[in-house]
Design an enzyme around this catalytic site. Structure first.
Site, PDB file in Angstrom:
ATOM      1  N   GLY A   2      -5.795   5.071   7.008  1.00 15.55           N
ATOM      2  CA  GLY A   2      -5.806   3.624   7.326  1.00 15.55           C
ATOM      3  C   GLY A   2      -5.080   2.790   6.249  1.00 15.55           C
ATOM      4  O   GLY A   2      -3.869   2.899   5.726  1.00 15.55           O
ATOM      5  N   GLY A   3      -5.796   1.919   5.754  1.00 17.58           N
ATOM      6  CA  GLY A   3      -5.379   0.996   4.592  1.00 17.58           C
ATOM      7  C   GLY A   3      -5.133   1.593   3.258  1.00 17.58           C
ATOM      8  O   GLY A   3      -4.233   1.260   2.626  1.00 17.58           O
ATOM      9  N   GLY A  18      35.126   5.110   4.550  1.00 18.41           N
ATOM     10  CA  GLY A  18      33.872   4.181   4.283  1.00 18.41           C
ATOM     11  C   GLY A  18      32.930   4.643   3.134  1.00 18.41           C
ATOM     12  O   GLY A  18      32.704   4.014   2.372  1.00 18.41           O
ATOM     13  N   ALA A  19      32.859   5.935   3.399  1.00 19.14           N
ATOM     14  CA  ALA A  19      32.294   6.483   2.127  1.00 19.14           C
ATOM     15  C   ALA A  19      32.505   6.199   0.815  1.00 19.14           C
ATOM     16  O   ALA A  19      31.754   6.250  -0.120  1.00 19.14           O
ATOM     17  CB  ALA A  19      31.670   7.933   2.491  1.00 19.14           C
TER      18      ALA A  19
HETATM   19  C1  HXC Z   1     -17.498   4.410   4.372  1.00 18.02           C
HETATM   20  C2  HXC Z   1     -16.738   6.775   4.440  1.00 18.02           C
HETATM   21  C3  HXC Z   1     -15.464   6.372   4.729  1.00 18.02           C
HETATM   22  C4  HXC Z   1     -15.124   5.097   5.086  1.00 18.02           C
HETATM   23  C5  HXC Z   1     -15.537   8.548   4.475  1.00 18.02           C
HETATM   24  N1  HXC Z   1     -16.558   7.955   3.996  1.00 18.02           N
HETATM   25  N2  HXC Z   1     -14.931   7.551   4.767  1.00 18.02           N
HETATM   26  N3  HXC Z   1     -17.730   5.655   4.160  1.00 18.02           N
HETATM   27  N4  HXC Z   1     -15.984   4.127   4.961  1.00 18.02           N
HETATM   28  N5  HXC Z   1     -14.076   4.752   5.802  1.00 18.02           N
HETATM   29  C6  HXC Z   1     -17.790   8.669   3.613  1.00 18.02           C
HETATM   30  C7  HXC Z   1     -18.499   9.609   4.237  1.00 18.02           C
HETATM   31  O1  HXC Z   1     -19.423   8.976   5.116  1.00 18.02           O
HETATM   32  C8  HXC Z   1     -19.062  10.845   3.551  1.00 18.02           C
HETATM   33  O2  HXC Z   1     -20.398  10.054   2.845  1.00 18.02           O
HETATM   34  C9  HXC Z   1     -18.024  10.910   2.470  1.00 18.02           C
HETATM   35  O3  HXC Z   1     -17.335   9.629   2.631  1.00 18.02           O
HETATM   36  C10 HXC Z   1     -17.127  11.814   2.501  1.00 18.02           C
HETATM   37  O4  HXC Z   1     -16.639  11.892   3.947  1.00 18.02           O
HETATM   38  P1  HXC Z   1     -16.333  13.173   4.836  1.00 18.02           P
HETATM   39  O5  HXC Z   1     -16.033  12.788   6.079  1.00 18.02           O
HETATM   40  O6  HXC Z   1     -17.798  14.118   4.658  1.00 18.02           O
HETATM   41  O7  HXC Z   1     -15.220  13.875   4.058  1.00 18.02           O
HETATM   42  P2  HXC Z   1     -14.151  14.801   4.550  1.00 18.02           P
HETATM   43  O8  HXC Z   1     -14.751  15.710   5.624  1.00 18.02           O
HETATM   44  O9  HXC Z   1     -13.500  15.420   3.603  1.00 18.02           O
HETATM   45  O10 HXC Z   1     -13.171  13.791   5.300  1.00 18.02           O
HETATM   46  C11 HXC Z   1     -12.550  12.664   4.690  1.00 18.02           C
HETATM   47  C12 HXC Z   1     -11.993  11.737   5.774  1.00 18.02           C
HETATM   48  C13 HXC Z   1     -13.171  11.244   6.776  1.00 18.02           C
HETATM   49  C14 HXC Z   1     -10.781  12.376   6.460  1.00 18.02           C
HETATM   50  C15 HXC Z   1     -11.275  10.692   5.046  1.00 18.02           C
HETATM   51  O11 HXC Z   1     -14.227  10.851   6.113  1.00 18.02           O
HETATM   52  C16 HXC Z   1     -12.746  10.234   7.451  1.00 18.02           C
HETATM   53  O12 HXC Z   1     -11.806  10.073   8.711  1.00 18.02           O
HETATM   54  N6  HXC Z   1     -12.914   9.024   7.164  1.00 18.02           N
HETATM   55  C17 HXC Z   1     -12.771   7.928   7.946  1.00 18.02           C
HETATM   56  C18 HXC Z   1     -11.207   7.168   8.026  1.00 18.02           C
HETATM   57  C19 HXC Z   1     -11.025   6.139   8.584  1.00 18.02           C
HETATM   58  O13 HXC Z   1     -11.018   6.028   9.688  1.00 18.02           O
HETATM   59  N7  HXC Z   1     -11.066   5.003   7.858  1.00 18.02           N
HETATM   60  C20 HXC Z   1     -11.070   3.750   8.246  1.00 18.02           C
HETATM   61  C21 HXC Z   1      -9.257   3.371   8.508  1.00 18.02           C
HETATM   62  S1  HXC Z   1      -8.965   1.929   9.163  1.00 18.02           S
HETATM   63  P3  HXC Z   1     -21.538  11.077   2.358  1.00 18.02           P
HETATM   64  O14 HXC Z   1     -22.616  10.124   2.036  1.00 18.02           O
HETATM   65  O15 HXC Z   1     -21.814  12.118   3.535  1.00 18.02           O
HETATM   66  O16 HXC Z   1     -20.990  11.579   1.320  1.00 18.02           O
HETATM   67  C22 HXC Z   1      -8.689   1.046   7.663  1.00 18.02           C
HETATM   68  C23 HXC Z   1      -8.099  -0.394   8.201  1.00 18.02           C
HETATM   69  C24 HXC Z   1      -7.265  -1.100   7.099  1.00 18.02           C
HETATM   70  O17 HXC Z   1      -8.502   1.578   6.671  1.00 18.02           O
HETATM   71  C25 HXC Z   1      -6.018  -1.320   7.629  1.00 18.02           C
HETATM   72  C26 HXC Z   1      -5.095  -2.325   6.708  1.00 18.02           C
HETATM   73  C27 HXC Z   1      -3.570  -2.326   7.039  1.00 18.02           C
END
Ligand code: HXC
Length: 510
Positions: A169-170, A404-405
């Site tokens: 994401g961001g 051109g290159a």
């Molecule tokens: C809050 C989060 C989080 C998030 C992970 N965690 N992503 N908490 N916000 N975005 C937390 C989990 O709850 C977990 O907490 C710990 O971090 C580790 O995550 P896991 O999933 O257990 O780890 P892993 O299996 O390694 O997977 C990592 C990951 C996955 C691939 C990053 O967590 C994931 O897909 N996260 C969401 C990604 C996402 O969709 N983000 C939002 C994108 S939108 P605990 O307490 O269990 O340790 C965005 C918008 C901005 O960013 C756009 C701007 C242009």
């Protein structure tokens, strides 16, 4: 007083613990270092000054008031690399997956503002799950604040991103606006949406590695500029890169003491170009032989390998090298190589790094894939970048400079300062065979006639002298003296000052 000191120590210990021992152990089990270990390795020993260690989030949704970790998932501050000041943020995956909250963003913004104000690079160590889901729009706003600063800092201070975990994401858009992105093999990923979302939306089943791993981004998408074996190698290489770069656009690149002879003669270069113009040779060898101590830092080595972009030093000062690589696609310009080189030329120009261009280019790659993909516009990027660049530009044509290159590759006409050619240079609209096929289309069945015309064309154009007679080539130099000639040229250009017409900004063909 004692109790405050005690409290301070307690608070520091809590902040250093991040998301706890269990999560730090998990990080290690995955072959990753923790955020603090990374900062320690990146910076000179004992040089790190931390900011905002006690900042924590202000979210109260989803019972978040009960889950506050001092530092809020990012370690920020400044320190030095080989004595030169750098600002750093390092996201802590053990705290809410390194996700970005409002306060996490504010911490990053604070050091970005200081970096721009004080003229020092920003290095981001990224390990983040993106926007902190519990904070909603506050987190999105935080990202946008970081993005805006990335944009304002662009061309003012070098911005480096190291991707050291899953970044979604961001978390990928801020790095995308920085100057260089490096990844760690097997432990880092970059994607706008992960494999699960991809499956839901497009039905594609793909692994995280294939979708956004280091190999994908260094060889397919070109999002990343390099990939390294593990965290330690990645951080060591970033230190090496920073030694080439100026601290900001107000300063020159660092001078490094050198022990190489400026007049070093490389006799092997006299025979590097094969007698048969269709045979390749390795342009990297020329670059290594040109550089002080053969020290080369290549960027995008796995992408568009028909062009090489690298930093070297000549007489101790940083130089950007752009070179056609005859070993891959005969060194032609295509969409990917034009984009790759254009971005590099613009970086060099923004930070006053002189550019040396080594030319062996048979032209633009023909075909529908290229035309439909917009080679006209992408090729124009490189043309535009060279033409607008005001830094010292030294060009050496080693063999082919066709069509051109020829114009594009830092020719005299694009304000090349020194345009040299080796005796093996051939500067023409196209190769002899192609020229004869067009000029004598109706007589191609007559083999003897075609051979005679081809010889005639080669005789006339397969040399550097026609261009030299017009002053488009300043001097025909012997290959073995290339280092000496290029060094002398650059030293004569140390005080070069030219400027482009005043304007808000140009409109490079994006
Ligand atoms: C809050 C989060 C989080 C998030 C992970 N965690 N992503 N908490 N916000 N975005 C937390 C989990 O709850 C977990 O907490 C710990 O971090 C580790 O995550 P896991 O999933 O257990 O780890 P892993 O299996 O390694 O997977 C990592 C990951 C996955 C691939 C990053 O967590 C994931 O897909 N996260 C969401 C990604 C996402 O969709 N983000 C939002 C994108 S939108 P605990 O307490 O269990 O340790 C965005 C918008 C901005 O960013 C756009 C701007 C242009």
């Amino acid at each position: 007083m004692d109790s405050i000191s005690h409290q301070l120590e307690q608070r520091r210990t809590a902040a250093r613990a991040g998301g706890g021992q269990h999560r730090s152990d998990n990080q290690h089990k995955r072959g990753k270092l923790t955020a603090r270990e990374r900062v320690e390795l990146l910076l000179d020993e004992g040089s790190f000054e931390e900011f905002d260690m006690f900042v924590s989030h202000r979210c109260t949704d989803f019972s978040m008031q009960d889950k506050r970790v001092p530092g809020d998932g990012v370690v920020t501050g400044w320190g030095t690399i080989n004595g030169r000041q750098m600002y750093v943020f390092s996201q802590d995956f053990t705290v809410f997956g390194g996700s970005l909250s409002e306060t996490h963003a504010q911490k990053i913004c604070k050091i970005m503002d200081m970096a721009v104000q004080n003229g020092a690079p920003i290095i981001g160590l990224n390990d983040s799950g993106g926007a902190r889901i519990q904070e909603g729009v506050a987190s999105l706003a935080g990202y946008a604040e970081v993005f805006q600063r990335n944009i304002m800092a662009s061309g003012v201070v070098p911005q480096i991103s190291v991707i050291m975990g899953p970044c979604a994401g961001g978390a990928v858009y801020s790095p995308a606006m920085t100057d260089f992105i490096f990844m760690v093999r097997d432990t880092s990923y970059m994607f706008v949406t992960g494999p699960d979302v991809v499956k839901t939306v497009t039905n594609e089943v793909i692994s995280a590695e294939e979708l956004g791993g280091a190999k994908t981004h260094t060889s397919k998408s070109s999002v990343a500029d390099g990939a390294f074996e593990n965290d330690i190698v990645a951080l060591t290489e970033v230190r090496r890169l920073m030694d080439f770069l100026p601290l900001c656009n107000r300063e020159k690149s660092p001078f490094r003491p050198f022990f190489d002879d400026v007049d070093r003669v490389e006799m092997s270069l006299d025979t590097i170009v094969p007698a048969n113009p269709n045979l390749p040779y390795d342009m990297k060898e020329v670059i290594i032989k040109l550089a002080d101590e053969g020290d080369v830092f290549e960027l995008q080595a796995e992408f568009a390998r028909n062009i090489i972009t690298a930093f070297i030093r000549l007489e101790g000062s940083t130089v950007g090298v752009v070179a056609n690589q005859p070993m891959v696609l005969a060194g032609c310009l295509d969409i990917d190589s034009s984009r790759k080189a254009a971005r590099f030329v613009r970086f060099c120009d923004a930070f006053e790094i002189p550019i040396v261009t080594l030319v062996d280019v048979p032209g633009f790659l023909p075909g529908t894939t290229q035309e439909y993909g917009g080679i006209i516009k992408h090729g124009a990027k490189l043309l535009f970048a060279y033409g607008e660049a005001t830094v010292p530009k030294v060009t050496v044509i080693t063999r082919k400079a066709y069509g051109g290159a020829y114009d594009v590759m830092a020719s005299k006409h694009l304000r090349g300062d020194f345009n040299y050619a080796w005796p093996s240079a051939q500067i023409a609209v196209m190769g002899a065979k192609g020229a004869v096929e067009i000029l004598y289309r109706s007589e191609l069945d007559d083999e003897a006639f075609v051979a005679a015309r081809t010889d005639e064309y080669e005789e006339r154009f397969a040399n550097p002298f026609i261009a030299a007679e017009r002053g488009f080539i300043d001097e025909v130099i012997l290959p073995h003296s290339t280092r000496q000639r290029v060094c002398r040229a650059l030293s004569s250009l140390r005080n070069k000052k030219i400027s482009n017409p005043s304007k808000k900004h140009d409109n490079i063909p994006l």
